[in-house]
Write a protein that holds these residues in place. Structure first.
Motif, PDB file in Angstrom:
ATOM      1  N   GLN A 225       0.812  -1.219   0.000  1.00 33.96           N
ATOM      2  CA  GLN A 225       0.000   0.000   0.000  1.00 33.96           C
ATOM      3  C   GLN A 225       0.846   1.270   0.000  1.00 33.96           C
ATOM      4  N   VAL A 226       2.055   1.205   0.532  1.00 35.78           N
ATOM      5  CA  VAL A 226       2.819   2.444   0.722  1.00 35.78           C
ATOM      6  C   VAL A 226       4.027   2.578  -0.198  1.00 35.78           C
ATOM      7  N   MET A 227       4.587   1.464  -0.689  1.00 31.34           N
ATOM      8  CA  MET A 227       5.813   1.564  -1.494  1.00 31.34           C
ATOM      9  C   MET A 227       5.534   2.199  -2.848  1.00 31.34           C
ATOM     10  N   ARG A 228       6.490   2.982  -3.315  1.00 30.68           N
ATOM     11  CA  ARG A 228       6.327   3.642  -4.607  1.00 30.68           C
ATOM     12  C   ARG A 228       6.401   2.621  -5.734  1.00 30.68           C
ATOM     13  N   SER A 229       5.865   2.989  -6.893  1.00 24.09           N
ATOM     14  CA  SER A 229       5.904   2.119  -8.054  1.00 24.09           C
ATOM     15  C   SER A 229       7.354   1.887  -8.475  1.00 24.09           C
ATOM     16  N   GLY A 230       7.700   0.636  -8.727  1.00 27.92           N
ATOM     17  CA  GLY A 230       9.047   0.295  -9.167  1.00 27.92           C
ATOM     18  C   GLY A 230      10.026   0.025  -8.059  1.00 27.92           C
ATOM     19  N   ALA A 231       9.641   0.290  -6.811  1.00 27.07           N
ATOM     20  CA  ALA A 231      10.522  -0.024  -5.686  1.00 27.07           C
ATOM     21  C   ALA A 231      10.582  -1.545  -5.505  1.00 27.07           C
ATOM     22  N   ILE A 232      11.711  -2.030  -5.029  1.00 26.13           N
ATOM     23  CA  ILE A 232      11.928  -3.466  -4.855  1.00 26.13           C
ATOM     24  C   ILE A 232      11.545  -3.878  -3.441  1.00 26.13           C
TER      25      ILE A 232
END
Length: 697
Positions: A396-403
């Motif tokens: 829900q919180v991680m940005r798009s493309g983050a691993i």
């Protein structure tokens, strides 16, 4: 004439320049070039001094690894060193970068040695199962004495230029303008009509025969129990420098080198050397676009999470450490703070470095604070429900493309990835405890993991100074699958008549720093107990099950942390075998009607190694591991497998695959499924091949 070495004569100074990128390795072209130019210099009356230097970033950093284990074309290094030392004009070594192995032996054969203040020098041949073969065992002690020479050769660790100057290894550590300094030295030697100063004629290191003998005796005592055959040969050769004529000592060194180079330990150590480099070759790196990782979040501030955070901070990353409550967070921050305080106290880092690293650390109890980071490493308790909950929040919180990397040791990464909206971003980073010290990192690739994410993990591992190995999804991945087989083979023997202490002793004799039951006690018996309980539902009731570990845990004995496990801790004489565990073992044997028998060290070792190699072959069959050498790297760096044995797959090759297969078949009547040889054994044996033949495929 070889282009790897050029010669320019300037004002009576012959400047020999080695240029063999990337590290000026002493391959045949370099040796031949030096040999030829030195021969010409000897006949050139206009040359009155010689400078030996190298282009690029370093003085020769050792032999050409491609020549390891095969006959070398003449001239060999020792011949080049002898011709260099015999030169009738004074020769100055101009050392920069890292002069290692044969590179340092070249410098030792020169008459004078100047080095840049940032240079490092060392003789790491001990790590490859051999010894210095270019005269190093005879020349170095003549300059620095036995204690320093033995320390350098037996540890394999390089020394800095300032230390080298203080011990007499070099004449001067130059602060700046090294080339200008060596040229000035050459001109000064010419002006004073100075001749050569052969190292073989130096006696400063031999000036205290009693002290020399004492240092040799101390080294023998220190390494009295070593299994490394080259260590004893190194000590003998250094001793010969003080007792025998130089030429006799050289001959002794040459014979020792030739015998060691083809021995099983050197073969295994070379295998380990190449295996580490080969592990970095993965299909996902071809044409990969690496994802940007500038900031890292770590979820879980326990022992593992704190260690991972330290590893990332050490590599220069800003880190956000997250815990579910302030008490847990403060405990984690305190662990990190204490680690750095101890490092400062021991002189490993300075106070400014500690301050810089702590300044990059942010603590939080709010998952929203991980919304902007490039990579999150989840390191919470090894429980699927707990990890699923963390994954859901991070999704829900991680940005798009983050691993999103999980540090799970056993759990199904595909199952975890399937619970969120971005399975392609999920990868396993299996760190080993303590995470800031252990070098191994298993990069676990899920069925939907983006290849760029995998490649990014390998690039990150390099920044973290880890040795990465690719693994597929399987219970325990590579390392813990092999470990489970190792422990099960040991458990069967304990139930059949051996004691845990006997197993531990036999495997220490084999070369492990600790036996399997010592390791269990150290790690905590409850960890493996939790895994056994988790797998109970899928266990085949026909398979032999050893319940000894479960019954120990039911007593609340979890090893060192509770003071009791397979051993009892806290006594004045150190850990002792737990008599109550021996009683549990006796009761289990009685209940199952097992008549105990004796086991020799050889049988214990063979059963354990065969079990590990067989499980490794199964991992190859299942494509969990890319190649046999990857399995060896995991065992060497993660589980203390003795490096001079090369790892379980190399050990099986050296024992003979037919011998191992026959041993597995002979054990089958006891536990048929467990000991059943992988079909890969029969396939390789039929074609006259070994596991090592699969490494380059």
């Amino acid at each position: 004439m070889s282009e790897a070495v050029t010669c320019e004569v300037l004002d009576g100074v012959a400047i020999l320049t080695m240029d063999n990128p990337p590290v000026n390795a002493l391959g045949h072209a370099v040796r031949e070039g030096l040999w030829t130019h030195l021969g010409a210099i000897a006949q050139d009356d206009t040359v009155r001094a010689v400078i030996l230097r190298a282009e690029g970033r370093t003085f020769p950093a050792g032999a050409d690894v491609r020549e390891f284990g095969s006959p070398r074309a003449a001239p060999i290094l020792s011949q080049v060193c002898d011709r260099l030392e015999a030169c009738s004009k004074p020769v100055i070594a101009e050392i920069h970068g890292t002069a290692l192995g044969g590179g340092l032996e070249l410098a030792l054969a020169c008459h004078f040695r100047l080095a840049d203040k940032s240079a490092k020098m060392g003789l790491p041949e001990v790590n490859l199962g051999v010894l210095p073969g270019g005269g190093g065992t005879q020349r170095l002690p003549r300059l620095v004495g036995a204690e320093v020479a033995l320390d350098m050769m037996l540890s394999g660790k390089p020394v800095h230029a300032q230390q080298a100057e203080a011990t007499g290894l070099i004449d001067k550590a130059v602060n700046k303008n090294l080339r200008q300094a060596t040229m000035a030295t050459a001109r000064n030697l010419i002006a004073h009509n100075a001749g050569p100063r052969p190292t073989r004629a130096q006696t400063v290191g031999l000036g205290d025969p009693a002290g020399f003998a004492t240092a040799v005796a101390a080294a023998r005592t220190r390494h009295a129990t070593t299994q490394r055959v080259n260590i004893a040969r190194i000590i003998n050769c250094v001793e010969a420098a003080s007792l025998l004529p130089f030429e006799v000592g050289l001959a002794m060194e040459r014979q020792a080198f030739d015998e060691l180079e083809t021995g099983p330990q050197a073969v295994a150590l070379r295998h380990a050397f190449f295996a580490e480099r080969r592990a970095a070759k993965i299909p996902e790196r071809e044409g990969a676009t690496l994802r940007e990782v500038k900031t890292i979040g770590v979820v879980g501030a326990g022992t593992m999470g704190s260690g991972i955070a330290i590893s990332c901070l050490d590599a220069g990353f800003p880190v956000t450490l997250l815990e579910r409550n302030s008490e847990g967070l403060e405990a984690g921050l305190a662990k990190i703070r204490t680690n750095y305080e101890n490092s400062v106290a021991k002189g490993r880092i300075d106070a400014q470095t500690q301050s810089d690293r702590m300044a990059r650390l942010t603590g939080s109890t709010d998952m929203q604070d991980l919304g902007a980071v490039d990579l999150v490493i989840e390191a919470v308790f090894e429980d699927e429900t707990v990890k699923r909950d963390v994954f859901a929040q991070l999704d829900q919180v991680m940005r798009s493309g983050a691993i999103l990397a999980t540090n799970t040791s056993y759990l199904d990464i595909d199952a975890l990835a399937a619970t969120i909206s971005r399975p392609e971003d999920v990868v396993g980073y299996h760190f080993f405890s303590p995470a800031h010290i252990m070098k191994l990192l298993e990069v676990v690739v899920g069925s939907k993991t983006d290849p760029n994410v995998v490649a990014t993990g390998f690039a990150l591992a390099k920044k973290l100074r880890k040795v990465p190995v690719r693994a597929g999804v399987a219970d325990g991945f590579i390392g813990n699958r092999i470990l489970a087989a190792y422990r099960l083979a040991a458990d069967f023997m304990v139930e059949d008549g051996a004691t845990p202490a006997q197993i531990d002793h036999a495997m220490r004799v084999y070369g492990f720093p600790l036996g399997p039951y010592q390791v269990l006690d150290m790690a905590g018996l409850d960890i493996s107990w939790a895994r056994r309980k988790r797998l109970a539902a899928v266990r085949n009731p026909k398979d032999r099950y050893v319940a000894i570990g479960d019954k120990i845990c039911e007593k609340g004995w979890f090893g060192q942390k509770t003071g009791r496990g397979y051993y009892v801790y806290g006594g004045e004489n150190g850990p002792i075998e737990n008599p109550d565990v021996l009683a549990i073992i006796d009761a289990e044997r009685l209940e199952k009607g097992i008549a105990p028998r004796s086991f020799s060290d050889d049988e214990i070792q063979m059963r354990c190694v065969a079990a590990m190699a067989n499980e490794g072959a199964r991992l190859l069959d299942e494509a969990v591991a890319l190649r046999p050498s990857d399995i060896d790297v995991v065992e060497l760096y993660g589980y203390g497998y003795p490096r001079h044995r090369g790892g379980p797959m190399m050990a099986a090759d050296q024992l003979g695959l037919l011998t191992v297969e026959n041993a597995l078949k002979s054990y089958q009547p006891e536990e048929r499924q467990f000991w059943s040889p992988s079909p890969l054994f029969a396939e390789l044996i039929k074609n006259g091949r070994h596991f090592s033949d699969l490494n380059e495929q």
